[in-house]
Design an enzyme around this catalytic site. Structure first.
Site, PDB file in Angstrom:
ATOM      1  N   VAL A   1       0.829  -1.201   0.000  1.00 44.60           N
ATOM      2  CA  VAL A   1       0.000   0.000   0.000  1.00 44.60           C
ATOM      3  C   VAL A   1       0.864   1.252   0.000  1.00 44.60           C
ATOM      4  O   VAL A   1       0.597   2.217  -0.734  1.00 44.60           O
ATOM      5  CB  VAL A   1      -0.951  -0.003   1.223  1.00 44.60           C
ATOM      6  CG1 VAL A   1      -1.693   1.327   1.339  1.00 44.60           C
ATOM      7  CG2 VAL A   1      -1.949  -1.150   1.110  1.00 44.60           C
TER       8      VAL A   1
ATOM      9  N   ASP B   1       6.405 -15.276  -4.989  1.00 43.04           N
ATOM     10  CA  ASP B   1       7.250 -16.412  -4.630  1.00 43.04           C
ATOM     11  C   ASP B   1       6.516 -17.419  -3.754  1.00 43.04           C
ATOM     12  O   ASP B   1       6.926 -18.575  -3.669  1.00 43.04           O
ATOM     13  CB  ASP B   1       8.497 -15.928  -3.881  1.00 43.04           C
ATOM     14  CG  ASP B   1       9.584 -15.451  -4.819  1.00 43.04           C
ATOM     15  OD1 ASP B   1      10.023 -16.251  -5.664  1.00 43.04           O
ATOM     16  OD2 ASP B   1      10.005 -14.291  -4.722  1.00 43.04           O
TER      17      ASP B   1
ATOM     18  N   MET C   1      33.538  12.638  -3.482  1.00 47.52           N
ATOM     19  CA  MET C   1      32.328  11.858  -3.779  1.00 47.52           C
ATOM     20  C   MET C   1      32.539  10.380  -3.487  1.00 47.52           C
ATOM     21  O   MET C   1      31.872   9.524  -4.051  1.00 47.52           O
ATOM     22  CB  MET C   1      31.911  12.062  -5.239  1.00 47.52           C
ATOM     23  CG  MET C   1      32.999  11.924  -6.238  1.00 47.52           C
ATOM     24  SD  MET C   1      32.477  12.519  -7.867  1.00 47.52           S
ATOM     25  CE  MET C   1      34.059  12.723  -8.669  1.00 47.52           C
TER      26      MET C   1
ATOM     27  N   GLU D   1      38.424   5.095 -13.194  1.00 53.95           N
ATOM     28  CA  GLU D   1      37.649   4.697 -14.373  1.00 53.95           C
ATOM     29  C   GLU D   1      38.186   3.473 -15.119  1.00 53.95           C
ATOM     30  O   GLU D   1      37.401   2.659 -15.594  1.00 53.95           O
ATOM     31  CB  GLU D   1      37.572   5.877 -15.342  1.00 53.95           C
ATOM     32  CG  GLU D   1      36.773   7.047 -14.803  1.00 53.95           C
ATOM     33  CD  GLU D   1      36.609   8.152 -15.822  1.00 53.95           C
ATOM     34  OE1 GLU D   1      35.496   8.334 -16.318  1.00 53.95           O
ATOM     35  OE2 GLU D   1      37.602   8.831 -16.116  1.00 53.95           O
TER      36      GLU D   1
END
Length: 1332
Positions: free
Chosen positions: A270, A366, A1041, A1264
């Protein structure tokens, strides 16, 4: 609490302090209450739907019936405040603080280097804290289960697991304390060599776990629970009322009078529907105090379970029960326990109720298929009486609908005991192994005549092939009264294919795969039962291989790094595995992110209104309804922008707010500002926009190619004579591969707060941005004021990955207009779904290639074509294409090479920079080409790679010279470390012995160019102050970060000034401290700004030289103090120019990079050919990272990048509707790697003795490059698929697009069951999702 307390009063405790609340709004969740009312901001907003775990808290309750205290973890974002009466809530702030005492859980995740950006860390801490409160000595399986619902985008999970497994009783391996020289490597603990090898952390330094020091459960709540008379709780909000009845009679009366009112216990269905789908309920009934719903009783034939029981409690109760029963009676119980362990996450299972799960009627449940197959019964009750209903195909009547009458509720569930000769099994396949809605589920039961293989009864139910669960009744009819053998099974297949039919455009897509799974699950059931019959001596013939689950036990891993030189001072921190400087404050919840900033008086919240059409004219914008809603202050449109209304990038304009035309679904049109988040959201929903659709929107790259829809310039590089070379080769092959896009999924969504300050049009912009100066300039231009009036500030980001380079500038500009117009602070925090819809991600890519090669594997010529889906605006797409064609050689010396790159202009949200910046897509295309060449020739892929590698002094296709020595060192060491040849043979042997499970292994290299190709972006800037007391304040241009830039900067300053790191402080990044900054991106931030800090510190150290000579016995503090009186300035600006990179695209030559980072990675996988599920068994990665400035940070970056790459190539899938709407807008639909996806053995090795004269302290950029090595898992999967295909006589190259999700893997394996499924012809139907 007095018995006379009114029914609209809540009493609960938070972190040991009593809270009493009157008149609570039923729509208020605990998360917003903690953050906005109590300023407990350690609990984070990550998704709002219980899918990421960032908001995990511990809920404790006292149970009078057992006189026990029960603790469980829960998602605060789904926990209604109204439900907390009598509960004790513990948040991350409540268990420890850096100001008082940190908790061992907080300490271990921090000191084991398990916190990078730190946004997910409090949730991780609380999940494990709750586990330890219930089980002080957990197993490793307990820990992985507890963390299954907690996502992390930075670390790769390995350091988190390593830190927490120190709590495990069985964890005795030397690897537990981070010892790189583990016994697994052939070195015994305690040897001399052991003492030499450096460690990432030492577990002996950790605080012991002392359960006696935990917060006690409030005695007042115990007294209240035991003595408070039953009473009804009721609350009334703006749009919803909440009633918590005290008895079953009252509940039934409420339901009779309000049949449409939902019953809420866990709020896991809900709640999300109200939040994300806008569903409104005038009344919510919460029956958590109705004792009849929580009873558990055993009968001779089975067990009755109350419908209110949580899934976790139910599992625990059933486990205790089946251990007491004869095995033959436990078939249904055991299978239910199995399934109860995989429904959602631990946090969800702790609150979700059994009855709520059944009534949700999910078609892919499930549990419901097992309940139906197991002949379970429901006891339902209403004021009209009680009745029993079987759970079967008739009970579920439609999507989310059951046969219950509106006024009825489920009271309890009956689970029957199984009989001798009865077998029950459940099967599921999901996009991710844990915390994922299944693609398909099945519950199956068979009952045999005693001592026989003759089937007396059988039930087969599927979930996920229609709007409800489906009974395969006709299939069962073929099986019943027949022998359980292959002949019967083959008859059943044909009927099942007809019965489990799905139209090709069915919702959810993957139709061929889902139909294949129906056959695979039946086959698996057949095999499992055959083995059981063999064990029972019912049959004598030997069945096919027993189907074992994929391996899942995490093994100790190695992290080997280079020790600091012997003569290095102990005070010099460079090169040492120093903990992230904010790790402890992140683990305690004290670290401040943008949305954690305190709310100020008069502050408004902004919610964006976006386009619902992909390509259309705006014919009307009606905000009148929004303006009439409570709390709404204003609506911001393009007409309100006082300055520039567009951002210009690469010569193209992008509108801040669309005015006349929209170019994609999700384009921002206007924004509503209101006095609260909820009011702003409701206001945004009330804005009415009318459109006139424009013809022929473009969504796919093929459509863009057909219509020549590109962003210019398109890029070409060629060396040699490609066309002529094709005439001189032995063979020519043409192929292609597609890569899907990728969502950044930074844990902290786009966040900004704009505050008007001062009297001269001055603004403070707190923004989660990787490029503050770009944001500053954008805001200034938008408002039409100078940049010196805009101060952009960021303390830390909760992850970035390239998604916070350009996008925050536009969002901050709109927010600034709202602050300008209202003259009040305005906060804008994107919800996860809006963030994913608006901000784009990694570019989907189409790679085509024509390759000419010799029979020995030498590649003579390649012609590449790269197409990326840029979306509707250019952003940085052209630069992404440039980087792709610059990296199309990877590590291969191909004499004739041509690459053409095009950024396709489409009507999808604009894609942007993402970690790797096009290289991950390019590398996969290049390596797939190599793999295809090997497949054509029948040669091992690694040999084809080796024969084509650069060797010695080399020149790239754009005429940049470099040495390939470290490239070969990485490759050779990786092969040695991973025992490639031995394991290759072991894989082949495994595949010969197993028909339905296959293993694959692949080794992949990378050469990654470092620095920005645009030279002006390579600058670093810093400002360093030394104060009179000797403390040092460093400001620089980089943003933290999670990559540890502040930690490394602190190490640099410590070395250069020769002072302890504790003397050095880095507060925040601000444009008023350091101006005209470059983006923190391209793995270059620490390098550039580290050099700037080094320069500034050298200046300061030189300034203090006279004082050191004058006072040779003085201290650092005395010299700093003396400098003030000697009138020596102890402030210095450091500026690092950076490399002058450049690229001449006309001449097709240049120096776009300063140097290369090299690496090689070997991964081995095991896959289930019948379902497409796979598991990465082992990964060995060797990285050339130069001389690491901080091995703990660098290894964490490598692991995190690898896992993000693995997600890109094997898991993460963006889905768009045929009209261009993004379906996957949250963690429930979009799956990033979780704890269950970590390679079971994950070994990282730093290449030793590697020098790099081009960077600070001979280090290398590394954030990277290693993402691309996640493709080693993709190619290992492809290797395993090739082995599966060979069983069906299929050899040679084949198409496997990225991501290699289970559906693609299963269909590519082309096993006999898959071949039975007919394939719909493209163009004959409208697909559910676009093939982007």
């Amino acid at each position: 609490m007095s018995a006379g307390m009114p029914g609209n009063t809540l009493c609960f405790f938070i972190n040991g302090k009593k809270v009493t609340e009157h008149h609570v709004d039923p729509e208020t969740m605990l998360l917003s209450y903690l953050r906005e009312r109590l300023a407990l901001t350690g609990t984070k907003y990550g998704c709002g739907g219980g899918g990421c775990g960032a908001c995990t808290v511990m809920v404790s309750r006292y149970r009078p019936e057992t006189k026990s205290i029960f603790h469980h973890s829960a998602n605060a974002c789904l926990l209604p405040l109204c439900q907390l009466h009598g509960a004790a809530i513990t948040t991350v702030e409540g268990i420890g603080s850096t100001k008082t005492r940190i908790h061992p859980v907080q300490e271990r995740i921090a000191k084991a280097h398990g916190s990078q950006c730190g946004f997910c860390t409090p949730g991780m801490v609380m999940s494990i804290y709750t586990l330890l409160r219930n089980k002080p000595q957990p197993s490793m399986d307990d820990i992985t289960q507890a963390l299954a619902g907690n996502l992390c985008r930075c670390t790769g999970y390995r350091p988190i697991l390593d830190g927490f497994k120190t709590f495990c009783e069985e964890s005795r391996c030397c690897q537990t304390n981070g010892d790189a020289n583990c016994c697994l490597n052939g070195v015994k603990n305690g040897t001399e060599t052991d003492a030499v090898k450096p460690q990432l952390f030492n577990k002996d330094e950790f605080l012991p776990l002392d359960p006696t020091q935990e917060l006690i459960f409030p005695p007042e709540l115990i007294l209240m629970a035991e003595s408070e008379p039953a009473r009804t709780l009721s609350f009334v909000g703006e749009g919803t009322s909440w009633v918590c009845p005290s008895s079953l009679e009252e509940l039934l009366g409420l339901k009779a009078r309000n049949p449409d009112a939902p019953l809420v216990i866990g709020n896991t269905n809900v709640g999300p529907n109200m939040k994300f789908k806008g569903v409104r309920h005038p009344l919510i009934i919460s029956p958590t105090r109705v004792t009849e719903l929580f009873q558990f009783s055993q009968t001779p034939n089975g067990v009755w379970v109350g419908a209110g029981c949580s899934l976790s409690e139910l599992r625990s109760d059933l486990e205790k029960l089946y251990l007491q029963l004869p095995e033959e009676k436990t078939e249904v119980l055991r299978v239910l326990c199995q399934q109860l362990g995989i429904v959602g996450s631990q946090q969800i299972r702790n609150v979700a109720s059994l009855g709520g799960h059944i009534m949700s009627a999910f078609p892919n449940s499930d549990l419901n298929t097992v309940l139906a197959a197991g002949n379970c019964l429901l006891s339902v009750v209403s004021e009209g009486g009680r009745r029993e209903i079987p759970i079967n195909q008739d009970f579920f009547v439609g999507l989310g609908k059951t046969a219950l009458k509106p006024e009825e509720i489920i009271l309890s569930l009956f689970i029957p005991f199984s009989r001798k000769g009865e077998f029950v099994r459940a099967f599921r396949q999901a996009p991710r192994k844990e915390s994922a809605f299944p693609t398909l589920t099945a519950g199956m039961r068979v009952f045999f005549c005693e001592g026989s293989r003759l089937v007396q009864d059988v039930s087969v139910y599927y979930g996920g092939i229609g709007p409800t669960i489906v009974s395969a009744g006709r299939t069962c009819g073929v099986i019943v009264n027949r022998r359980w053998d292959e002949e019967t099974l083959n008859r059943a297949y044909d009927v099942l294919l007809e019965e489990a039919d799905l139209p090709p455009s069915a919702p959810g897509g993957k139709v061929e795969f889902r139909r294949s799974l129906t056959l695979s699950f039946l086959f698996k059931f057949h095999l499992e039962v055959m083995h059981k019959l063999r064990e029972m001596n019912v049959i004598q013939d030997e069945p096919q291989e027993e189907l074992q689950p994929l391996p899942k036990n995490i093994q100790p891993s190695l992290q080997e790094f280079e020790a600091v030189p012997k003569g290095q001072s102990q005070q010099d921190p460079v090169g040492r595995p120093i903990m992230h400087r904010s790790a402890l404050s992140q683990a305690t919840g004290e670290a401040v992110y943008c949305d954690d900033l305190p709310h100020t008086q008069g502050e408004l919240f902004m919610s964006l209104v976006t386009s619902s059409r992909a390509y259309a004219k705006i014919t009307g914008l009606d905000v009148s309804a929004a303006m009439q809603l409570p709390g709404v202050v204003d609506v911001i449109t393009a007409k309100d922008i006082p300055g520039k209304k567009v951002r210009t990038l690469m010569g193209y304009d992008e509108e801040l707010l669309a005015e006349d035309k929209v170019l994609c679904i999700g384009q921002m049109i206007c924004a509503v500002v209101a006095d609260s988040r909820s009011h702003a959201k409701r206001g945004a929903a009330a804005v009415k926009i009318s459109y006139e659709d424009l013809p022929d929107p473009i969504f796919t790259m093929e459509e863009a190619i057909e219509k020549s829809s590109y962003f210019e310039p398109r890029r070409v590089i060629e060396q040699g004579d490609v066309s002529s070379a094709f005439a001189s080769v032995d063979r020519v092959y043409e192929g292609e591969i597609r890569l899907g896009g990728q969502e950044h999924f930074y844990m902290e969504t786009q966040s900004m707060l704009v505050v008007p300050v001062g009297e001269e049009k001055e603004f403070n912009v707190y923004v989660s941005s990787q490029w503050l100066s770009y944001t500053q300039a954008a805001v200034a231009e938008t408002l039409g004021i100078p940049s010196n009036r805009i101060n952009c500030i960021v303390k830390r980001l909760g992850g970035g990955f390239g998604g916070k380079v350009t996008k925050p500038a536009i969002l901050a500009s709109i927010t600034a207009v709202a602050a300008w117009k209202t003259n009040r602070p305005v906060r804008c925090i994107l919800e996860r779904g809006d963030d994913m819809l608006i901000t784009g991600g990694r570019h989907p890519t189409l790679g085509k290639y024509k390759v000419g090669f010799m029979n020995d594997g030498r590649i003579v010529a390649v012609d590449f074509q790269f197409f990326i889906n840029a979306g509707c605006t250019v952003d940085e797409s052209v630069v992404v294409i440039e980087k792709m064609v610059l990296h199309m050689d990877n590590i291969y010396n191909i004499p004739n090479l041509r690459g053409r790159g095009s950024a396709c202009k489409t009507n999808l949200p604009s894609n942007t920079s993402f970690r790797g910046f096009g290289v991950p897509q390019c590398l996969l295309i290049v390596e797939n080409m190599l793999t295809d060449v090997a497949a054509v020739l029948g040669h091992p892929a690694h040999q084809v790679r080796e024969i084509n590698m650069y060797k010695g002094p080399s020149v790239t296709h754009y005429k940049l010279t470099f040495s390939a020595e470290n490239l070969h060192r990485c490759w050779d060491e990786c092969k040695l470390r991973c025992e490639y040849e031995t394991r290759r043979r072991a894989v082949e042997e495994f595949n010969q012995q197993h028909r339905w499970r296959k293993r694959g292994i692949a080794i992949i290299p990378v050469k990654y160019g470092m620095a920005f190709a645009e030279g002006f972006c390579n600058e670093g800037k810093a400002l360093v102050h030394i104060y009179k007391d000797g403390s040092v304040l460093v400001s620089h241009a980089g943003t933290e970060m999670g990559q540890g830039i502040h930690t490394k900067i602190q190490q640099v300053a410590s070395r250069e000034l020769q002072v302890p790191s504790s003397k050095i402080y880095i507060s925040e990044t601000s444009t008023s401290s350091v101006a005209n900054t470059c983006p923190t991106a391209a793995s270059f931030g620490s390098e550039a700004n580290g050099m700037a800090v080094k320069i500034a510190c050298e200046i300061l150290y030189k300034k203090m030289e006279p004082l050191r000579k004058k006072y040779p016995k003085g201290s650092w503090e005395s010299w700093a103090n003396a400098a003030f009186y000697e009138k020596i300035s102890l402030s210095a600006m450091g500026h690092y120019r950076g490399p002058d990179t450049h690229m001449d695209w006309e001449k097709m030559e240049g120096m776009p990079y300063s140097y290369f980072t090299f690496g090689a990675c070997c991964s081995e996988v095991e896959l289930d050919c019948l379902t497409g599920d796979s598991r990465t068994v082992r990964t060995d990665l060797v990285g050339d990272i130069g001389r690491s400035m901080n091995p703990s940070v660098d290894i964490g970056q490598i692991e995190g990048a690898f896992m993000q790459g693995m997600g890109l190539y094997t898991l993460e899938e963006l889905k768009f509707s045929p009209s261009g709407l993004l379906y996957t807008r949250g963690p429930s639909q979009y799956k990033i790697p979780a704890v269950c996806d970590v390679p079971l053995q994950f070994n990282i090795y730093q290449l030793q003795d590697s020098d790099n004269p081009h960077a600070i302290y001979s280090s290398k950029g590394l954030g990277e490059p290693f993402l691309s090595l996640g493709s080693s898992v993709f190619f290992a999967i492809k290797d395993a698929v090739a082995a599966a295909r060979s069983e069906s006589g299929l050899v040679g190259p084949f198409v496997l697009n990225s991501p290699a999700t289970p559906d693609k893997i299963c269909l590519a394996c082309s096993c006999p069951l898959t071949q039975k499924v007919p394939t719909a012809q493209p163009g004959s139907f409208k697909p559910w999702a676009l093939n982007i």
